[in-house]
Design an enzyme around this catalytic site. Structure first.
Site, PDB file in Angstrom:
ATOM      1  N   HIS A 138      -7.381   7.413  12.637  1.00  0.00           N
ATOM      2  CA  HIS A 138      -8.526   6.922  11.860  1.00  0.00           C
ATOM      3  C   HIS A 138      -8.005   5.906  10.859  1.00  0.00           C
ATOM      4  O   HIS A 138      -6.803   5.754  10.657  1.00  0.00           O
ATOM      5  CB  HIS A 138      -9.261   8.071  11.157  1.00  0.00           C
ATOM      6  CG  HIS A 138      -8.496   8.659  10.007  1.00  0.00           C
ATOM      7  ND1 HIS A 138      -7.524   9.623  10.176  1.00  0.00           N
ATOM      8  CD2 HIS A 138      -8.544   8.417   8.671  1.00  0.00           C
ATOM      9  CE1 HIS A 138      -7.028   9.968   8.994  1.00  0.00           C
ATOM     10  NE2 HIS A 138      -7.624   9.242   8.066  1.00  0.00           N
ATOM     11  N   HIS A 143      -3.963   5.300  10.726  1.00  0.00           N
ATOM     12  CA  HIS A 143      -2.920   6.301  10.897  1.00  0.00           C
ATOM     13  C   HIS A 143      -3.441   7.486  11.698  1.00  0.00           C
ATOM     14  O   HIS A 143      -4.639   7.766  11.720  1.00  0.00           O
ATOM     15  CB  HIS A 143      -2.346   6.756   9.545  1.00  0.00           C
ATOM     16  CG  HIS A 143      -3.366   7.221   8.553  1.00  0.00           C
ATOM     17  ND1 HIS A 143      -4.196   6.368   7.875  1.00  0.00           N
ATOM     18  CD2 HIS A 143      -3.667   8.463   8.105  1.00  0.00           C
ATOM     19  CE1 HIS A 143      -4.980   7.040   7.054  1.00  0.00           C
ATOM     20  NE2 HIS A 143      -4.682   8.320   7.176  1.00  0.00           N
ATOM     21  N   HIS A 202       0.818  -1.203   0.000  1.00  0.00           N
ATOM     22  CA  HIS A 202       0.000   0.000   0.000  1.00  0.00           C
ATOM     23  C   HIS A 202       0.862   1.268   0.000  1.00  0.00           C
ATOM     24  O   HIS A 202       1.780   1.407   0.811  1.00  0.00           O
ATOM     25  CB  HIS A 202      -0.935   0.013   1.214  1.00  0.00           C
ATOM     26  CG  HIS A 202      -1.950   1.105   1.156  1.00  0.00           C
ATOM     27  ND1 HIS A 202      -3.105   1.002   0.417  1.00  0.00           N
ATOM     28  CD2 HIS A 202      -1.975   2.338   1.730  1.00  0.00           C
ATOM     29  CE1 HIS A 202      -3.801   2.108   0.556  1.00  0.00           C
ATOM     30  NE2 HIS A 202      -3.134   2.940   1.333  1.00  0.00           N
ATOM     31  N   ASP A 244      -5.264  18.035   9.547  1.00  0.00           N
ATOM     32  CA  ASP A 244      -6.654  17.617   9.421  1.00  0.00           C
ATOM     33  C   ASP A 244      -6.856  17.089   8.003  1.00  0.00           C
ATOM     34  O   ASP A 244      -6.384  17.702   7.039  1.00  0.00           O
ATOM     35  CB  ASP A 244      -7.602  18.790   9.666  1.00  0.00           C
ATOM     36  CG  ASP A 244      -7.780  19.111  11.139  1.00  0.00           C
ATOM     37  OD1 ASP A 244      -7.036  18.552  11.965  1.00  0.00           O
ATOM     38  OD2 ASP A 244      -8.664  19.929  11.457  1.00  0.00           O
TER      39      ASP A 244
END
Length: 385
Positions: free
Chosen positions: A336, A300, A263, A306
């Site tokens: 998240h 992560h 990934h 943000d």
């Protein structure tokens, strides 16, 4: 915009006499940035570009903040933003800080009875629905679904829509918007490993010159105020120009994803950058091809930024309960990642058809009153098993 472009007629030498066919001179204007140190263009006008007849009313259009300090992950239902006739009135700022205002707009009507200039910010308009033409004093750019339009601050423009069904994600940046420096050489040319190149740009074309005097309404955004001025000549009176500072378009469908055996991190999707935030494009692509690869992203923590994701189309493989036009906000300070079940379910899959725009800011975002109106209010619980 590190590429040279020109349209129309220009003199052989800059800052020299450029005579009109019937006598008199064209008026030269430097359209520059960062004082005289940044990118600039030289335009040549039929009339003096400095003629202001009247200064009228000013309206405060500053975003109304509802949450100053936020740590709540949020899901905004973007298509709940109601269409409005006027292009500027349709703009609804949702997530803002001192570097960028991120919002949505659903304008129904073209700008025809005034001209607009944002004197505060570079603008990025992402066209989710609709098509038409961006009209500027440096030429016109046709646009359609999936186009980014990059409009440098100070650009005078109108926008013409083909229909009334238009949806736009926008970012007003108080820092210049550039191509990522990791993809440029020291001359500014995009390198061989860049996910797009200069031939993908939609450059201004069809320069239209209006030799008209009268009263022309200009709306100028400056310091959070929308000022109304009346100009004595048509703002689109440029006979020719050249330089590096101009609007351009780029289709998200021309972004070529970078993939690998395992990934790849979000920076491989970077499309534009500023000193305060980045814009990334998540496009249909093949998945990782290591035999033990997990295509879904790992969890992560956004310690320094943000993350804002605008979902455009397709299958959002790491999310559940997401549809086109939704915005997710993952604030700094908490981790998240994929929603429960999507991590495991991604194993063995070969590709994704997702299409999304991501904006990562380096300073926290404030939540506006407009955003709370379309917030589902429960997204932060969506990782519970």
């Amino acid at each position: 915009m590190p590429i040279y472009h020109k349209l129309g007629k220009i003199p052989h030498k800059r800052h020299t006499q450029f005579e009109k066919p019937n006598g008199g001179l064209y008026y030269e204007q430097l359209f520059g940035t960062i004082g005289f140190d940044g990118m600039s263009s030289l335009s040549y006008h039929v009339h003096r570009p400095t003629q202001v007849k009247e200064i009228g009313k000013a309206i405060d259009v500053s975003p109304k903040i509802a949450v100053e300090k936020n740590i709540t992950s949020r899901k905004l239902i973007g298509f709940d933003v109601q269409p409005k006739d006027d292009f500027l009135e349709a703009h609804e700022p949702l997530l803002v800080n001192n570097d960028v205002h991120i919002g949505l707009a659903a304008p129904k009507k073209s700008i025809t009875d005034y001209f607009y200039k944002n004197a505060d910010a570079d603008e990025m308009l992402f066209i989710h629905k609709g098509s038409g033409t961006l009209k500027t004093f440096l030429g016109n750019i046709p646009f359609e679904y999936g186009d980014y339009l990059i409009i440098p601050r100070g650009m005078i423009y109108q926008i013409e829509f083909d229909t009334e069904d238009n949806r736009i994600l926008y970012a007003e940046s108080f820092h210049p918007i550039y191509t990522p420096k990791r993809y440029r050489n020291w001359f500014g040319q995009l390198l061989e490993h860049s996910p797009y190149c200069e031939r993908d740009y939609k450059l201004p074309q069809d320069l239209q010159t209006f030799d008209e005097k009268g009263e022309f309404l200009m709306k100028i955004k400056k310091q959070g105020m929308l000022h109304e001025l009346v100009y004595a000549s048509h703002p689109f009176d440029v006979i020719g120009w050249d330089g590096y500072n101009f609007p351009y378009g780029f289709s998200i469908h021309n972004f070529e994803p970078i993939t690998g055996r395992v990934h790849q991190p979000p920076p491989v999707h970077q499309t534009f950058e500023t000193s305060a935030f980045v814009i990334c494009s998540f496009c249909p692509r093949l998945y990782d091809y290591h035999p033990k690869a997990i295509p879904a992203p790992y969890n992560h923590s956004n310690i320094d930024s943000d993350e804002v994701l605008y979902y455009v189309d397709g299958d959002f493989m790491s999310r559940t309960g997401i549809g086109p036009g939704y915005i997710s906000l993952h604030p700094a300070g908490i981790p998240h990642g994929p929603h429960p079940g999507t991590y495991e379910a991604s194993i063995g899959k070969k590709s994704t058809e997702e299409l999304a725009v991501m904006i990562d800011t380096f300073k926290p975002l404030k939540i506006t009153e407009n955003a709370l109106k379309i917030d589902d209010g429960k997204y932060y619980k969506s990782w519970l098993e």
